[in-house]
Design a protein around this motif. Sequence first.
Motif, PDB file in Angstrom:
ATOM      1  N   TYR A 212      50.391  26.507  12.212  1.00  0.00           N
ATOM      2  CA  TYR A 212      49.844  25.376  11.462  1.00  0.00           C
ATOM      3  C   TYR A 212      48.548  25.757  10.740  1.00  0.00           C
ATOM      4  O   TYR A 212      48.298  25.325   9.615  1.00  0.00           O
ATOM      5  CB  TYR A 212      49.584  24.193  12.390  1.00  0.00           C
ATOM      6  N   ALA A 213      47.707  26.554  11.393  1.00  0.00           N
ATOM      7  CA  ALA A 213      46.440  26.961  10.772  1.00  0.00           C
ATOM      8  C   ALA A 213      46.691  27.782   9.517  1.00  0.00           C
ATOM      9  O   ALA A 213      46.070  27.565   8.472  1.00  0.00           O
ATOM     10  CB  ALA A 213      45.605  27.753  11.777  1.00  0.00           C
ATOM     11  N   SER A 214      47.614  28.726   9.623  1.00  0.00           N
ATOM     12  CA  SER A 214      47.932  29.572   8.473  1.00  0.00           C
ATOM     13  C   SER A 214      48.591  28.761   7.365  1.00  0.00           C
ATOM     14  O   SER A 214      48.279  28.942   6.178  1.00  0.00           O
ATOM     15  CB  SER A 214      48.855  30.714   8.917  1.00  0.00           C
ATOM     16  N   ALA A 215      49.494  27.841   7.722  1.00  0.00           N
ATOM     17  CA  ALA A 215      50.163  26.992   6.726  1.00  0.00           C
ATOM     18  C   ALA A 215      49.153  26.096   6.023  1.00  0.00           C
ATOM     19  O   ALA A 215      49.230  25.892   4.799  1.00  0.00           O
ATOM     20  CB  ALA A 215      51.248  26.155   7.392  1.00  0.00           C
ATOM     21  N   ALA A 216      48.194  25.558   6.790  1.00  0.00           N
ATOM     22  CA  ALA A 216      47.160  24.703   6.192  1.00  0.00           C
ATOM     23  C   ALA A 216      46.309  25.495   5.210  1.00  0.00           C
ATOM     24  O   ALA A 216      45.960  24.999   4.131  1.00  0.00           O
ATOM     25  CB  ALA A 216      46.283  24.109   7.288  1.00  0.00           C
TER      26      ALA A 216
ATOM     27  N   ASP B 104      47.221  28.209   3.559  1.00  0.00           N
ATOM     28  CA  ASP B 104      48.050  28.475   2.376  1.00  0.00           C
ATOM     29  C   ASP B 104      48.098  27.247   1.472  1.00  0.00           C
ATOM     30  O   ASP B 104      48.005  27.356   0.241  1.00  0.00           O
ATOM     31  CB  ASP B 104      49.472  28.852   2.794  1.00  0.00           C
ATOM     32  N   PHE B 105      48.262  26.083   2.074  1.00  0.00           N
ATOM     33  CA  PHE B 105      48.288  24.834   1.315  1.00  0.00           C
ATOM     34  C   PHE B 105      46.984  24.637   0.553  1.00  0.00           C
ATOM     35  O   PHE B 105      46.982  24.278  -0.635  1.00  0.00           O
ATOM     36  CB  PHE B 105      48.542  23.663   2.271  1.00  0.00           C
ATOM     37  N   ILE B 106      45.856  24.881   1.220  1.00  0.00           N
ATOM     38  CA  ILE B 106      44.542  24.690   0.602  1.00  0.00           C
ATOM     39  C   ILE B 106      44.354  25.632  -0.582  1.00  0.00           C
ATOM     40  O   ILE B 106      43.948  25.209  -1.675  1.00  0.00           O
ATOM     41  CB  ILE B 106      43.428  24.918   1.645  1.00  0.00           C
TER      42      ILE B 106
ATOM     43  N   PHE C 222      53.195  20.775   4.000  1.00  0.00           N
ATOM     44  CA  PHE C 222      51.869  20.174   3.833  1.00  0.00           C
ATOM     45  C   PHE C 222      51.713  19.649   2.404  1.00  0.00           C
ATOM     46  O   PHE C 222      51.173  18.563   2.179  1.00  0.00           O
ATOM     47  CB  PHE C 222      50.762  21.202   4.119  1.00  0.00           C
ATOM     48  N   ASP C 223      52.184  20.430   1.441  1.00  0.00           N
ATOM     49  CA  ASP C 223      52.078  20.026   0.035  1.00  0.00           C
ATOM     50  C   ASP C 223      52.922  18.785  -0.253  1.00  0.00           C
ATOM     51  O   ASP C 223      52.495  17.894  -0.997  1.00  0.00           O
ATOM     52  CB  ASP C 223      52.525  21.185  -0.869  1.00  0.00           C
TER      53      ASP C 223
ATOM     54  N   LYS D  66      42.365  34.780   2.966  1.00  0.00           N
ATOM     55  CA  LYS D  66      42.167  33.490   2.306  1.00  0.00           C
ATOM     56  C   LYS D  66      41.006  32.669   2.840  1.00  0.00           C
ATOM     57  O   LYS D  66      40.521  31.776   2.143  1.00  0.00           O
ATOM     58  CB  LYS D  66      43.471  32.685   2.384  1.00  0.00           C
ATOM     59  N   LEU D  67      40.587  32.937   4.071  1.00  0.00           N
ATOM     60  CA  LEU D  67      39.449  32.206   4.617  1.00  0.00           C
ATOM     61  C   LEU D  67      38.187  32.961   4.230  1.00  0.00           C
ATOM     62  O   LEU D  67      37.584  33.685   5.024  1.00  0.00           O
ATOM     63  CB  LEU D  67      39.573  32.082   6.139  1.00  0.00           C
TER      64      LEU D  67
END
Length: 328
Positions: free
Chosen positions: A1-5, A7-9, A118-119, A314-315
């Motif tokens: 979920y953290a990685s998916a969030a 990516d979404f951001i 998420f998107d 990405k972070l």
Amino acid sequence: YASAALDFITNLVDAQSKSLQNVCPFQFDVCMCTGAPIERKEKEQFENNDEEEDDDSDDDDTDEDETKNPDPMDKDGKFVDYIGDIQSKLDQDGKDNKLKHIKYKQDPENQKFGYREFDELFKALQKEIIPKSQSGTEQNGGNVFPFRKRFISMIDRRVSKDGSKPDDIWMYEPPKGKTGQYTSDIPQNEASLWYVSASRTCLLPAKKFDEKTAIGDTNMDKLNNVKNTGKTPAVDVNIGASFHAKGGLFTLSFHVKAADEIKCYLFWNGQMIRLIPDEIEQVFSQIFNMKNQNNADYFEAEDFKIILGNMREKLIDKEFEAFQASYN
């Protein structure tokens, strides 16, 4: 979920920048309800911290009052589910107070949840928050939701964490109160800690949200000791990031100030730490049950290495990196 969030951001920021629309700054809190945690005995805590103390001295030094749970709702020391019925809390107590929210509809053929999902939730929420009649006004000046806004995703794993059913997932706007300045709307020239303060004020409201109660007392002992025994934990308690929730809520808060300034903070059990990708293994091993072989093996798995690499990429926070470099 953290990685998916994440990516979404990054996809959201990239897409809006290409269309010359501003979305930064914004805040996205990802909350995971986990249910009752496994209790770690005091002796195990000392062992995990490599503290070698004599058992007899431990017993002598333990104040009897400190072993009691201070929460009057939980006099027997048992787990209390403060999360309760998420849907009813988002509905609040009437049409006027109902929070704008979207619940994810699981595809029976595909239970995987990634950044596309998420998107999908975000676009549906965006339509709820910005009616077509107001879309031109909201986007005036090149700004578009979630510009200077905060929104939340709540992932319910209390029943589904054993893999028997998919997680229930919502995305919603936080309660605004009178003005939105404490929970929802990022002010102009905001203080650097506004984002943390907003998460501490409210992640999941009580059934009847009260702004004054949510802002609450800054004294942590008072905040975590719910004194009104007439309250029902699963209904009447506002859940903020600084509330312990009996260890049953795990939150990642993304502060997206610019495309090259994305911070992530972890809230759990009333505690907070800035999450750095290279420290994930060290931090998570203090939270999750490492005697579970699946957890112990996960850090060596290829999936984890891929996720860690993605988060390192990405972070990013150029300002923080420059600060670190100045001391090297």
